[in-house]
Design an enzyme around this catalytic site. Structure first.
Site: not given
Length: 381
Positions: A79-80, A183, A200, A202, A326
């Site tokens: 997907g990237t 998504q 994507s 998966h 973070c």
């Protein structure tokens, strides 16, 4: 914090937003295609023709679900890769119209990395993670805009974006819209009006290694990679045909289940959204409570180290993710949470799938308060 040792029950995988478990239908299709789709589809002998038939059928299945033409669909290694190819290829194809990409502040990092290759204008979101449509209209109407990019729904907090309204502004400005639907595809329909779309496999229960890119007819797209045919989207070389076939079969299966699963998972997510603030002090559930994906919820716990909480949940038998980076190594919150202006400490993203049960959710809610309290106690809070 007290070490809980072995999980109190079976491990509950609650990170479907990263990757969903392989759907049984996709698994069956993968095994069948490994036996029958190994040949080069470009060859004229019988095994090659059979592989070509499988490829055509898979492409037609994607086209049917997405409501597009089969020749508008191409396959990529992830997907990237599909999302970055959409951005880079559309910018290259529209270089005469402009050189600027307009994008929301909450795009996936894959899109932001592609945007960093040239000029970009970022449009903000509100505290629920919803696009500022007035700022979007001004941005896409400015001179020199070649492409706009908007994620269909936030991969970190689940907020569904106003794609139809954003697309209408793009249409008025004559700017194509790329939608990252990773998504959404398989779970909800993406509103019309877009020019390019990526997904994507998966994420919906297909195998990893299959990205889908749709470029609508009439949209000028030039491959950012060396290849023979510059105007036909797709990487040179052979796609992983068995994986593509399995991805198509899995997508059809999850779409058939989508209405029922959406109701079931949305109710479980609603329970988490309501119960976590009741059970855990100083916590903020983030994202739109109504206009959201059915399977995803994110919350942040004040005075809690996010990495420590994820490890504690893992030891307790829960595989979850975080919308925040973070950690001690970066000391920087997620760009999505930062853009929303919400709490990012102790951030947990829970995303459910067809195998998630009510018992999994209840056990998670029972275990979470003690883990958070233990981490806070160790930190002296």
């Amino acid at each position: 914090m007290e070490n809980t040792g072995d999980p109190a029950g079976p491990v509950a995988y609650l990170d479907a937003a990263t990757a969903s478990p392989l759907h049984p239908v996709a698994r069956e299709a993968l095994l069948a295609a490994l036996a029958d789709g190994w040949a080069d589809p470009a060859r004229l002998y019988s095994a090659g023709r059979r592989a070509q038939q499988l490829s055509d059928a898979a492409r037609a299945a994607f086209a049917e679900v997405l409501g597009v033409r089969p020749d508008e669909v191409s396959f990529w290694p992830s997907g990237t890769a599909a999302a970055q190819a959409a951005v880079l290829g559309a910018l290259a194809g529209r270089a005469r119209q402009g050189d600027t990409l307009v994008h929301s502040a909450i795009e996936h990092s894959a899109v932001l990395h592609a945007a960093a290759r040239g000029k970009a204008v970022e449009v903000g979101v509100d505290r629920l993670g919803r696009l500022d449509l007035d700022a979007w209209e001004r941005a896409v109407s400015a001179p020199g805009v070649a492409l706009a990019a908007l994620i269909s729904a936030s991969h970190e907090v689940g907020t569904v974006q106003p794609v139809a309204a954003a697309a209408a502004y793009c249409d008025e400005a004559g700017v194509p819209l790329f939608v990252d639907a990773a998504q959404s595809v398989g779970r909800a329909d993406v509103p019309p009006g877009w020019s390019l779309l990526s997904a994507s496999a998966h994420k919906w229960g297909g195998p990893p290694g299959v990205g889908v890119l749709v470029v609508r007819k009439g949209v000028r797209w030039i491959s950012p990679y060396p290849q023979d045919d510059l105007y036909r989207p797709g990487l040179p070389g052979s796609a992983d045909l068995p994986a593509v076939v399995a991805a198509a079969a899995g997508l059809r299966a999850v779409r058939a289940e989508a209405a029922t699963e959406s109701v079931r998972l949305s109710a479980l997510v609603g329970r988490i959204r309501a119960r976590v603030p009741e059970l855990v002090p100083d916590v903020e559930v983030v994202g739109d409570p109504d206009e959201r994906l059915p399977h995803l919820v994110t919350f942040s716990c004040l005075y809690v180290d996010g990495e420590a909480l994820l490890h504690a949940l893992d030891r307790a038998g829960f595989a979850v993710s975080s919308g925040s980076s973070c950690t001690a190594s970066t000391l920087r919150p997620s760009h999505v949470l930062e853009a929303m202006g919400v709490l990012s400490h102790g951030n947990v993203r829970v995303s459910l799938h067809r195998g998630t049960t009510e018992a999994d959710v209840e056990r998670f809610l029972a275990v979470l308060p003690g883990l958070v309290e233990g981490i806070r106690r160790e930190a002296g809070m």
